[in-house]
Design a protein around this motif. Structure first.
Motif, PDB file in Angstrom:
ATOM      1  N   THR A 209       0.691  -1.341   0.308  1.00 20.72           N
ATOM      2  CA  THR A 209      -0.376   0.316   0.508  1.00 20.72           C
ATOM      3  C   THR A 209       0.824   1.244   0.221  1.00 20.72           C
ATOM      4  O   THR A 209       2.356   1.831  -1.007  1.00 20.72           O
ATOM      5  CB  THR A 209      -0.937   0.020   1.448  1.00 20.72           C
ATOM      6  N   ASN A 210       0.080   2.460   0.054  1.00 20.57           N
ATOM      7  CA  ASN A 210       1.119   3.791  -0.153  1.00 20.57           C
ATOM      8  C   ASN A 210       1.668   3.764   1.435  1.00 20.57           C
ATOM      9  O   ASN A 210       2.345   4.650   1.497  1.00 20.57           O
ATOM     10  CB  ASN A 210      -0.321   4.861  -0.301  1.00 20.57           C
ATOM     11  N   THR A 211       1.535   2.549   2.516  1.00 25.16           N
ATOM     12  CA  THR A 211       1.926   3.296   3.626  1.00 25.16           C
ATOM     13  C   THR A 211       3.550   2.101   3.491  1.00 25.16           C
ATOM     14  O   THR A 211       3.834   2.104   4.667  1.00 25.16           O
ATOM     15  CB  THR A 211       0.924   3.302   4.997  1.00 25.16           C
ATOM     16  N   GLY A 212       3.229   1.057   2.456  1.00 22.00           N
ATOM     17  CA  GLY A 212       3.967   0.205   2.937  1.00 22.00           C
ATOM     18  C   GLY A 212       3.244  -1.090   3.172  1.00 22.00           C
ATOM     19  O   GLY A 212       4.408  -2.297   3.698  1.00 22.00           O
ATOM     20  N   ALA A 213       2.183  -1.179   4.102  1.00 16.91           N
ATOM     21  CA  ALA A 213       1.304  -2.432   4.302  1.00 16.91           C
ATOM     22  C   ALA A 213       1.497  -3.293   2.831  1.00 16.91           C
ATOM     23  O   ALA A 213       1.247  -2.749   2.186  1.00 16.91           O
ATOM     24  CB  ALA A 213       0.708  -1.615   4.640  1.00 16.91           C
ATOM     25  N   VAL A 214       1.458  -4.741   3.178  1.00 13.00           N
ATOM     26  CA  VAL A 214       0.824  -5.771   2.834  1.00 13.00           C
ATOM     27  C   VAL A 214       0.003  -4.860   1.857  1.00 13.00           C
ATOM     28  O   VAL A 214      -1.399  -5.242   2.437  1.00 13.00           O
ATOM     29  CB  VAL A 214       0.695  -6.908   3.222  1.00 13.00           C
ATOM     30  N   ALA A 215      -0.202  -4.911   0.294  1.00  9.67           N
ATOM     31  CA  ALA A 215      -1.666  -4.610  -0.790  1.00  9.67           C
ATOM     32  C   ALA A 215      -2.295  -6.015  -0.798  1.00  9.67           C
ATOM     33  O   ALA A 215      -2.850  -7.225   0.297  1.00  9.67           O
ATOM     34  CB  ALA A 215      -0.885  -4.992  -1.549  1.00  9.67           C
ATOM     35  N   TYR A 216      -3.889  -5.503  -0.884  1.00  7.67           N
ATOM     36  CA  TYR A 216      -5.196  -6.075   0.016  1.00  7.67           C
ATOM     37  C   TYR A 216      -5.624  -6.636  -1.614  1.00  7.67           C
ATOM     38  O   TYR A 216      -6.036  -5.559  -2.575  1.00  7.67           O
ATOM     39  CB  TYR A 216      -5.466  -5.532   0.870  1.00  7.67           C
ATOM     40  N   ARG A 217      -6.687  -6.941  -1.204  1.00  5.38           N
ATOM     41  CA  ARG A 217      -7.407  -7.735  -1.989  1.00  5.38           C
ATOM     42  C   ARG A 217      -8.529  -6.350  -2.981  1.00  5.38           C
ATOM     43  O   ARG A 217      -8.686  -6.119  -4.543  1.00  5.38           O
ATOM     44  CB  ARG A 217      -8.634  -8.699  -1.766  1.00  5.38           C
ATOM     45  N   THR A 218      -9.081  -5.410  -2.040  1.00  5.00           N
ATOM     46  CA  THR A 218     -10.057  -4.735  -2.530  1.00  5.00           C
ATOM     47  C   THR A 218      -9.258  -3.269  -2.899  1.00  5.00           C
ATOM     48  O   THR A 218      -9.489  -2.385  -3.292  1.00  5.00           O
ATOM     49  CB  THR A 218     -10.645  -3.566  -1.274  1.00  5.00           C
ATOM     50  N   LEU A 219      -7.447  -3.136  -2.559  1.00  9.06           N
ATOM     51  CA  LEU A 219      -7.366  -2.522  -3.932  1.00  9.06           C
ATOM     52  C   LEU A 219      -6.470  -2.543  -4.416  1.00  9.06           C
ATOM     53  O   LEU A 219      -6.990  -1.629  -5.865  1.00  9.06           O
ATOM     54  CB  LEU A 219      -5.491  -1.969  -2.660  1.00  9.06           C
ATOM     55  N   ILE A 220      -6.167  -3.631  -4.729  1.00 11.99           N
ATOM     56  CA  ILE A 220      -6.509  -3.895  -6.809  1.00 11.99           C
ATOM     57  C   ILE A 220      -7.306  -4.054  -7.467  1.00 11.99           C
ATOM     58  O   ILE A 220      -6.734  -3.634  -8.062  1.00 11.99           O
ATOM     59  CB  ILE A 220      -5.318  -6.090  -6.498  1.00 11.99           C
ATOM     60  N   TYR A 221      -8.175  -4.618  -6.603  1.00 15.78           N
ATOM     61  CA  TYR A 221      -9.546  -3.724  -6.998  1.00 15.78           C
ATOM     62  C   TYR A 221     -10.039  -3.235  -8.293  1.00 15.78           C
ATOM     63  O   TYR A 221      -9.438  -2.490  -9.196  1.00 15.78           O
ATOM     64  CB  TYR A 221     -10.755  -4.849  -7.426  1.00 15.78           C
ATOM     65  N   LYS A 222      -9.660  -2.144  -6.847  1.00  9.75           N
ATOM     66  CA  LYS A 222     -10.205  -0.742  -7.309  1.00  9.75           C
ATOM     67  C   LYS A 222      -8.716   0.113  -7.923  1.00  9.75           C
ATOM     68  O   LYS A 222      -9.579   0.619  -8.623  1.00  9.75           O
ATOM     69  CB  LYS A 222      -9.320  -0.078  -5.882  1.00  9.75           C
ATOM     70  N   ILE A 223      -7.570  -0.308  -8.350  1.00 12.46           N
ATOM     71  CA  ILE A 223      -6.986   0.004  -9.276  1.00 12.46           C
ATOM     72  C   ILE A 223      -7.230  -0.766 -10.276  1.00 12.46           C
ATOM     73  O   ILE A 223      -6.987   0.823 -10.926  1.00 12.46           O
ATOM     74  CB  ILE A 223      -5.147  -0.671  -8.491  1.00 12.46           C
ATOM     75  N   VAL A 224      -7.811  -1.851 -10.796  1.00 11.54           N
ATOM     76  CA  VAL A 224      -8.106  -1.779 -12.006  1.00 11.54           C
ATOM     77  C   VAL A 224      -8.654  -1.571 -11.995  1.00 11.54           C
ATOM     78  O   VAL A 224      -9.583  -1.235 -13.522  1.00 11.54           O
ATOM     79  CB  VAL A 224      -7.787  -3.939 -11.898  1.00 11.54           C
ATOM     80  N   HIS A 225     -10.445  -0.854 -11.573  1.00 11.18           N
ATOM     81  CA  HIS A 225     -11.256  -0.449 -12.146  1.00 11.18           C
ATOM     82  C   HIS A 225     -11.461   0.601 -12.578  1.00 11.18           C
ATOM     83  O   HIS A 225     -11.724   1.583 -13.458  1.00 11.18           O
ATOM     84  CB  HIS A 225     -12.231  -0.395 -10.758  1.00 11.18           C
ATOM     85  N   ARG A 226     -11.014   1.541 -11.639  1.00 15.39           N
ATOM     86  CA  ARG A 226     -10.169   2.896 -11.801  1.00 15.39           C
ATOM     87  C   ARG A 226      -9.379   2.822 -13.579  1.00 15.39           C
ATOM     88  O   ARG A 226     -10.482   4.299 -14.058  1.00 15.39           O
ATOM     89  CB  ARG A 226      -9.409   3.327 -10.664  1.00 15.39           C
ATOM     90  N   TYR A 227      -8.690   2.620 -13.538  1.00 15.43           N
ATOM     91  CA  TYR A 227      -7.599   2.423 -14.987  1.00 15.43           C
ATOM     92  C   TYR A 227      -8.735   2.161 -16.135  1.00 15.43           C
ATOM     93  O   TYR A 227      -8.577   2.037 -17.246  1.00 15.43           O
ATOM     94  CB  TYR A 227      -6.443   1.952 -15.023  1.00 15.43           C
ATOM     95  N   LEU A 228      -9.267   0.765 -16.005  1.00 10.16           N
ATOM     96  CA  LEU A 228      -9.847   0.177 -17.051  1.00 10.16           C
ATOM     97  C   LEU A 228     -11.526   0.720 -17.305  1.00 10.16           C
ATOM     98  O   LEU A 228     -11.460   0.472 -18.618  1.00 10.16           O
ATOM     99  CB  LEU A 228     -10.557  -1.113 -16.981  1.00 10.16           C
ATOM    100  N   THR A 229     -12.003   1.975 -16.666  1.00 11.59           N
ATOM    101  CA  THR A 229     -12.765   3.247 -16.528  1.00 11.59           C
ATOM    102  C   THR A 229     -12.324   3.840 -17.461  1.00 11.59           C
ATOM    103  O   THR A 229     -13.211   4.488 -18.455  1.00 11.59           O
ATOM    104  CB  THR A 229     -13.021   3.881 -15.392  1.00 11.59           C
ATOM    105  N   TYR A 230     -10.995   4.210 -18.021  1.00  4.30           N
ATOM    106  CA  TYR A 230     -10.107   5.168 -19.209  1.00  4.30           C
ATOM    107  C   TYR A 230     -11.006   4.384 -20.447  1.00  4.30           C
ATOM    108  O   TYR A 230     -10.898   5.216 -21.172  1.00  4.30           O
ATOM    109  CB  TYR A 230      -9.401   5.364 -18.393  1.00  4.30           C
ATOM    110  N   ILE A 231     -10.881   3.310 -20.121  1.00  8.20           N
ATOM    111  CA  ILE A 231     -10.581   2.908 -22.183  1.00  8.20           C
ATOM    112  C   ILE A 231     -11.488   1.727 -22.469  1.00  8.20           C
ATOM    113  O   ILE A 231     -12.104   1.608 -23.344  1.00  8.20           O
ATOM    114  CB  ILE A 231      -9.509   1.841 -22.187  1.00  8.20           C
ATOM    115  N   SER A 232     -12.758   1.749 -21.118  1.00  7.34           N
ATOM    116  CA  SER A 232     -13.752   0.581 -21.377  1.00  7.34           C
ATOM    117  C   SER A 232     -14.341   1.338 -20.852  1.00  7.34           C
ATOM    118  O   SER A 232     -14.669   1.768 -19.733  1.00  7.34           O
ATOM    119  CB  SER A 232     -13.651  -1.025 -20.993  1.00  7.34           C
TER     120      SER A 232
END
Length: 294
Positions: A209-232
């Motif tokens: 994460t932005n603070t160095g903690a282990v990444a979690y499912r919701t974070l990755i899902y939000k990342i993918v959803h956000r950027y795919l919104t730009y092209i799909s």
């Protein structure tokens, strides 16, 4: 408690993932509550008619055919275990059939659109969160791995010499996935940038994460959803869509189906063959556009 014994069996003998075990737990508790409130029965006392009524209840409450089928699969495994342990003598799942699921093609994003997104400087900068977000997209699309597999990658799993990543898949099965030199360079740059951050807890896990903690499912899902919104504009914009995109792209470029099966970590070829339908539809589309007699 029988449910706890069953879940322990799944964990230690079947080596199911924590996410899968939690899904089994939820399904069993839901059926247990249904039996108790509707019939005042315990799980071990269930009969086929109770399973049938449970299916009807699920459908009436808006559960999809897929969801009902998955819950029945949980119950089927559970009562098979109870039979083996001699807790019950008659299996209530013997005559239970899952509702027919309408066939749906895997949703994918065109690789040209993904290339445009990843090559654009409009969406990504040189900050740590942005570099990480881009690497998440690049890794999912560049390897076809699952979300859980992405989260489990450690820096020690990366072989810079062989340009490959050791992936821990379902049921703790390991496989080695090759990656491009471009992706490997991005991984190295990301690790170097991560080491410069003032994180209190250094971790060997690749994605944090932005603070160095282990990444979690919701974070990755939000990342993918956000950027795919730009092209799909399609409704599904999940990490699994990138897995589908990876497989479809390989198949469209002539990759062998068995090779794709190994890369995806599928246990059977039947799971991989679903991607051939997308390929056939693409061929039909090209034919209709290009052939004078189409």
């Amino acid at each position: 408690m029988t449910v706890d014994h069953f879940l322990t069996y799944l964990q230690h003998e079947k080596r199911y993932s924590p996410h899968t075990i939690q899904a089994y737990r939820i399904d069993l508790l839901q059926f247990s509550d249904f039996l108790l409130t509707t019939f005042e029965l315990e799980l071990k006392d269930a009969a086929y008619i109770h399973v049938r009524d449970f299916m009807v209840w699920l459908m009436d409450h808006g559960n999809s055919e897929n969801s009902v089928g998955r819950k029945l699969s949980t119950l089927r495994s559970f009562y098979k275990y109870l039979i083996r342990e001699q807790v019950v003598r008659v299996n209530p799942m013997s005559f239970a059939k899952a509702p027919k699921v309408p066939k749906r093609l895997p949703v994918f994003v065109d690789d040209q659109k993904l290339d445009q997104l990843l090559d654009s400087k409009e969406f990504f900068d040189e900050s740590f969160p942005s570099v990480r977000d881009k690497l998440v997209i690049e890794t999912l699309f560049g390897t076809g791995i699952r979300l859980a597999e992405l989260l489990s990658i450690k820096e020690s799993d990366i072989d810079f010499y062989e340009t490959s990543i050791r992936i821990l898949g379902k049921r703790n099965k390991e496989r080695v996935v090759p990656v491009s030199k471009s992706l490997m360079s991005q991984i190295k740059a990301y690790i170097d940038l991560k080491s410069l951050q003032n994180f209190n807890n250094k971790t060997g896990v690749l994605f944090v994460t932005n603070t160095g903690a282990v990444a979690y499912r919701t974070l990755i899902y939000k990342i993918v959803h956000r950027y795919l919104t730009y092209i799909s504009t399609q409704e599904k914009r999940s990490p699994h869509v990138l897995r589908h995109s990876y497989a479809t792209s390989l198949l469209n470029r002539g990759a062998d189906l068995n090779a794709i099966k190994e890369l995806l970590g599928h246990s059977s070829l039947a799971a991989t063959q679903v991607y051939t339908h997308n390929s056939i539809e693409r061929i039909k589309s090209i034919y209709k556009q290009a052939h004078p007699k189409a």
